[in-house]
Design an enzyme around this catalytic site. Structure first.
Site, mmCIF file in Angstrom:
data_model
loop_
_atom_site.group_PDB
_atom_site.id
_atom_site.type_symbol
_atom_site.label_atom_id
_atom_site.label_comp_id
_atom_site.label_asym_id
_atom_site.label_seq_id
_atom_site.Cartn_x
_atom_site.Cartn_y
_atom_site.Cartn_z
ATOM 1 N N SER A 47 0.016 18.310 10.854
ATOM 2 C CA SER A 47 -0.038 17.503 12.070
ATOM 3 C C SER A 47 -0.274 16.026 11.790
ATOM 4 O O SER A 47 0.291 15.162 12.473
ATOM 5 C CB SER A 47 -1.139 18.019 12.996
ATOM 6 O OG SER A 47 -0.934 19.370 13.321
ATOM 7 N N HIS A 69 -5.384 14.047 13.320
ATOM 8 C CA HIS A 69 -4.296 13.462 14.099
ATOM 9 C C HIS A 69 -4.450 11.947 14.181
ATOM 10 O O HIS A 69 -3.469 11.206 14.051
ATOM 11 C CB HIS A 69 -4.276 14.060 15.512
ATOM 12 C CG HIS A 69 -3.930 15.509 15.529
ATOM 13 N ND1 HIS A 69 -3.967 16.285 16.665
ATOM 14 C CD2 HIS A 69 -3.536 16.352 14.537
ATOM 15 C CE1 HIS A 69 -3.615 17.521 16.389
ATOM 16 N NE2 HIS A 69 -3.352 17.588 15.094
#
Length: 315
Positions: free
Chosen positions: A133, A185
């Site tokens: 991610s 993230h």
């Protein structure tokens, strides 16, 4: 039907295949992903030697089939778009660099949060995170920075400006799935933002001419690979991955200026993303314009009334 009509380009295909093969190996051989996660505590406090390998292994391990599937769908789209713009060789280099950069920044921020004298927290130091991610969020920043599309849809629910798309996703995903690694993230977004603003690109990314030299003048890339339909040669119009392209400079003064500008943009993007999600933003400056005009007219009227009163008193 040509293979290239449905298969992603070579670098994208290799990165997705590696993630899939690793996950299948974990299932078949009953491996423990725990030994390959990103753990800032194990990386920092066991140094030397420390588990430095976790910086490279953590992005390619996933917690479940659904986790893998969602990440690979996003990777297949974003990485394909970038590879067609940059070429296969620069994209391979970018993937390797981002794997290390995003994990390193994640670890560094975790350590800073732990050493913060005002509010020290061990939360990030003790986390074990994995998945692609972080790299995907960097891809998203790089893709949106060069996109000509003005707005993007968030799961078909509402539209947001293209430049805010990764930031809105960052906050929205965290709200919907609070147990995922927010810092992972965020690190991807920060790395991407630093690259497109010319802070990191020159230090980690060779010039396009270097990649063209490897393709044309050396034997590092076999002819069979270069002629394969999934291989994308470095485009002639490719000038670099930052907004400033070849005009970027690495002088200390320039880096300080860029870092300051980046900090301001970071705060602004967070605020704007929150406003868009809560419904308080996204409408531009038009809602506040009538009120501003109304206040200006009212102030002018009050000023005129005061002048009239003062004139009456003087007479």
């Amino acid at each position: 039907m040509s293979t290239s009509s449905y298969a992603p380009p070579l670098a994208t295909l290799l990165s997705c295949s590696l993630c899939v093969v690793i996950h299948v190996s974990v299932l078949v051989f009953d491996l423990s992903s725990f030994h390959y996660t990103l753990s800032p505590r194990l990386i920092i406090y066991l140094f030397p030697p420390g588990d430095l390998f976790r910086l490279l292994t953590s992005p390619y391990f996933h917690g479940s089939i659904m986790h893998l599937g969602m990440n690979m769908m996003s990777t297949a789209y974003l990485s394909t778009v970038l590879e067609k713009k940059f070429g296969t060789l620069p994209t391979l280099h970018l993937i390797l660099a981002l794997t290390l950069l995003v994990s390193s920044l994640h670890t560094f921020i975790s350590f800073l949060a732990y050493c913060n004298p005002l509010y020290s927290t061990q939360k990030f130091m003790l986390e074990h995170s994995l998945g692609y991610s972080g790299v995907i969020f960097t891809f998203a920043i790089l893709e949106t920075s060069t996109s000509r599309v003005q707005s993007r849809s968030i799961y078909g629910l509402f539209e947001v400006p293209t430049q805010l798309y990764p930031w809105v996703l960052l906050i929205l995903i965290q709200v919907l799935m609070p147990n995922i690694s927010f810092l992972g993230h965020l690190s991807g977004i920060l790395v991407g933002t630093l690259i497109v603003n010319g802070v990191l690109d020159k230090s980690i990314f060779p010039s396009p001419d270097f990649f063209r030299y490897i393709e044309e003048e050396t034997r590092l890339v076999p002819t069979r690979v270069k002629n394969h339909e999934l291989y994308v040669k470095v485009p002639d119009n490719f000038r670099g991955i930052s907004k400033e392209n070849e005009d970027a400079t690495n002088s200390l003064f320039a880096l300080i200026v860029k870092a300051s500008s980046f900090a301001l943009k970071f705060v602004r993007n967070i605020v704007e993303a929150v406003l868009v999600i809560t419904g308080l933003g996204g409408g531009g400056s038009s809602p506040s314009a009538p009120r501003s005009t109304e206040m200006t007219a009212r102030n002018a009227a009050l000023a005129a009334e005061r002048r009239a009163l003062m004139s009456d008193e003087n007479t």
